[in-house]
Design a protein around this motif. Structure first.
Motif, PDB file in Angstrom:
ATOM      1  N   ARG A 131       0.940  -1.072  -0.094  1.00  0.00           N
ATOM      2  CA  ARG A 131       0.021   0.055  -0.038  1.00  0.00           C
ATOM      3  C   ARG A 131       1.054   1.286   0.165  1.00  0.00           C
ATOM      4  O   ARG A 131       1.809   1.384   0.745  1.00  0.00           O
ATOM      5  N   LYS A 132       0.547   2.176  -0.822  1.00  0.00           N
ATOM      6  CA  LYS A 132       1.190   3.490  -0.802  1.00  0.00           C
ATOM      7  C   LYS A 132       0.845   4.352   0.126  1.00  0.00           C
ATOM      8  O   LYS A 132       1.975   4.992   0.823  1.00  0.00           O
ATOM      9  N   ASN A 133      -0.139   4.409   0.664  1.00  0.00           N
ATOM     10  CA  ASN A 133      -0.431   5.346   2.033  1.00  0.00           C
ATOM     11  C   ASN A 133      -1.225   4.449   2.977  1.00  0.00           C
ATOM     12  O   ASN A 133      -1.638   3.598   2.807  1.00  0.00           O
ATOM     13  N   PRO A 134      -0.882   4.779   4.360  1.00  0.00           N
ATOM     14  CA  PRO A 134      -0.078   6.111   4.738  1.00  0.00           C
ATOM     15  C   PRO A 134       1.281   5.728   4.504  1.00  0.00           C
ATOM     16  O   PRO A 134       1.911   4.769   4.370  1.00  0.00           O
ATOM     17  N   PRO A 135       2.321   6.762   4.372  1.00  0.00           N
ATOM     18  CA  PRO A 135       3.729   6.549   4.014  1.00  0.00           C
ATOM     19  C   PRO A 135       4.394   6.243   5.162  1.00  0.00           C
ATOM     20  O   PRO A 135       4.056   6.505   6.485  1.00  0.00           O
ATOM     21  N   VAL A 136       5.634   5.723   4.897  1.00  0.00           N
ATOM     22  CA  VAL A 136       6.508   5.392   6.180  1.00  0.00           C
ATOM     23  C   VAL A 136       6.990   6.984   6.692  1.00  0.00           C
ATOM     24  O   VAL A 136       7.459   7.655   5.965  1.00  0.00           O
ATOM     25  N   GLY A 137       6.944   6.908   7.902  1.00  0.00           N
ATOM     26  CA  GLY A 137       7.193   8.435   8.690  1.00  0.00           C
ATOM     27  C   GLY A 137       5.949   9.001   9.138  1.00  0.00           C
ATOM     28  O   GLY A 137       5.985   9.931   9.995  1.00  0.00           O
ATOM     29  N   SER A 138       4.750   8.323   8.731  1.00  0.00           N
ATOM     30  CA  SER A 138       3.246   8.650   9.250  1.00  0.00           C
ATOM     31  C   SER A 138       3.031   8.219  10.584  1.00  0.00           C
ATOM     32  O   SER A 138       2.275   8.787  11.375  1.00  0.00           O
ATOM     33  N   GLY A 139       3.728   7.439  11.033  1.00  0.00           N
ATOM     34  CA  GLY A 139       3.531   6.450  12.161  1.00  0.00           C
ATOM     35  C   GLY A 139       2.478   5.435  11.937  1.00  0.00           C
ATOM     36  O   GLY A 139       1.630   4.858  13.013  1.00  0.00           O
ATOM     37  N   ALA A 140       1.866   5.365  10.537  1.00  0.00           N
ATOM     38  CA  ALA A 140       0.708   4.577  10.534  1.00  0.00           C
ATOM     39  C   ALA A 140       0.746   3.773   9.083  1.00  0.00           C
ATOM     40  O   ALA A 140       0.061   3.244   8.852  1.00  0.00           O
ATOM     41  N   ALA A 141       2.064   3.457   8.649  1.00  0.00           N
ATOM     42  CA  ALA A 141       2.272   2.748   7.431  1.00  0.00           C
ATOM     43  C   ALA A 141       1.828   1.401   7.863  1.00  0.00           C
ATOM     44  O   ALA A 141       1.969   0.787   8.772  1.00  0.00           O
ATOM     45  N   ILE A 142       1.471   0.992   6.474  1.00  0.00           N
ATOM     46  CA  ILE A 142       0.948  -0.683   6.646  1.00  0.00           C
ATOM     47  C   ILE A 142       1.995  -1.574   5.588  1.00  0.00           C
ATOM     48  O   ILE A 142       2.016  -1.174   4.616  1.00  0.00           O
ATOM     49  N   PHE A 143       2.664  -2.309   6.296  1.00  0.00           N
ATOM     50  CA  PHE A 143       3.532  -3.018   5.511  1.00  0.00           C
ATOM     51  C   PHE A 143       2.974  -4.434   5.139  1.00  0.00           C
ATOM     52  O   PHE A 143       2.479  -5.132   6.027  1.00  0.00           O
ATOM     53  N   GLU A 144       3.399  -4.873   3.923  1.00  0.00           N
ATOM     54  CA  GLU A 144       2.844  -5.964   3.401  1.00  0.00           C
ATOM     55  C   GLU A 144       4.172  -7.006   3.421  1.00  0.00           C
ATOM     56  O   GLU A 144       4.973  -6.591   2.785  1.00  0.00           O
ATOM     57  N   PRO A 145       3.840  -8.261   4.037  1.00  0.00           N
ATOM     58  CA  PRO A 145       5.042  -9.184   4.115  1.00  0.00           C
ATOM     59  C   PRO A 145       5.310  -9.911   2.772  1.00  0.00           C
ATOM     60  O   PRO A 145       4.172 -10.310   2.257  1.00  0.00           O
TER      61      PRO A 145
END
Length: 212
Positions: A131-145
């Protein structure tokens, strides 16, 4: 295992991409790779991308290498990275890949891409669900493993959007199949310029990994 890295600015004097490829300090057979693209159009993108990669490596270095291939291990570390990057005031994408002789594990958020070519020549974009948003640094980024067995003869290519948006998919295929992994940066650079003109349109960064 052989790893090739390349990064250079495109379009602006400041390169907001950052790449890192280092061996785990507790086990040199484990390679840790990160690629980040600081968000343009706002301040501190370069600081955010640098922090994302360096904080991830710092975090991974404190963990037993074998734990990195357990469920959620990398995701938990990346949540910490997201929080730390927020202190820079900038945003970035981030894709990470950890590999040893047997296993590969990683995750991504944003629009840098990770492609894998298995020993039979099948290519998969393992970052396709990110997912592009929220971006890393927002404190809410969602990482897909993503996770896979590391098979001898496989190759992984991590690229920022300065490559995949401008070089054709056929270029990505050629890079993944190139007889000499050292030729990958020049191959992709040449094809990017052939489609975009006389200069690189965006920061141009990649990590290529050959698994023995």
């Amino acid at each position: 295992m052989k790893v090739i890295t390349h990064t250079e600015p495109g379009g602006n004097a400041i390169n907001e991409d950052f790449i890192l490829a280092r061996r785990h300090p507790q086990d040199e057979s484990v390679m840790i790779c990160c690629i980040a693209d600081g968000q343009g159009g706002r301040s501190n993108g370069a600081a955010a991308s640098k922090a994302a990669c360096e904080v991830f490596f710092e975090s991974v270095s404190a963990v037993s290498p074998m734990k990195l291939f357990e469920d959620r291990a990398i995701l938990d570390l990346l949540n910490h990275v997201d929080s730390r990057v927020s202190a820079t005031g900038g945003f970035t994408t981030l894709a990470v890949f950890v590999v040893d002789r047997d296993m590969a594990s990683g995750a991504s958020a944003g629009d840098s891409k990770v492609y894998a070519r298995d020993s039979a020549g099948q290519i998969t974009e393992v970052s396709s669900k990110q997912r592009k948003n929220p971006p890393v640094g927002s404190g809410a980024a969602i990482f897909e493993p993503f996770m896979a067995h590391a098979v001898g003869g496989s190759r992984v290519l991590m690229v920022t959007d300065g490559i995949w948006k401008y070089a054709s998919y056929q270029s990505i295929q050629r890079a993944l199949a190139a007889a000499d992994i050292n030729s990958v940066p020049e191959l992709l650079r040449r094809d990017t310029l052939a489609r975009s003109g006389s200069s690189l349109p965006d920061d141009f960064s990649l990590i290529a990994i050959q698994i023995d």
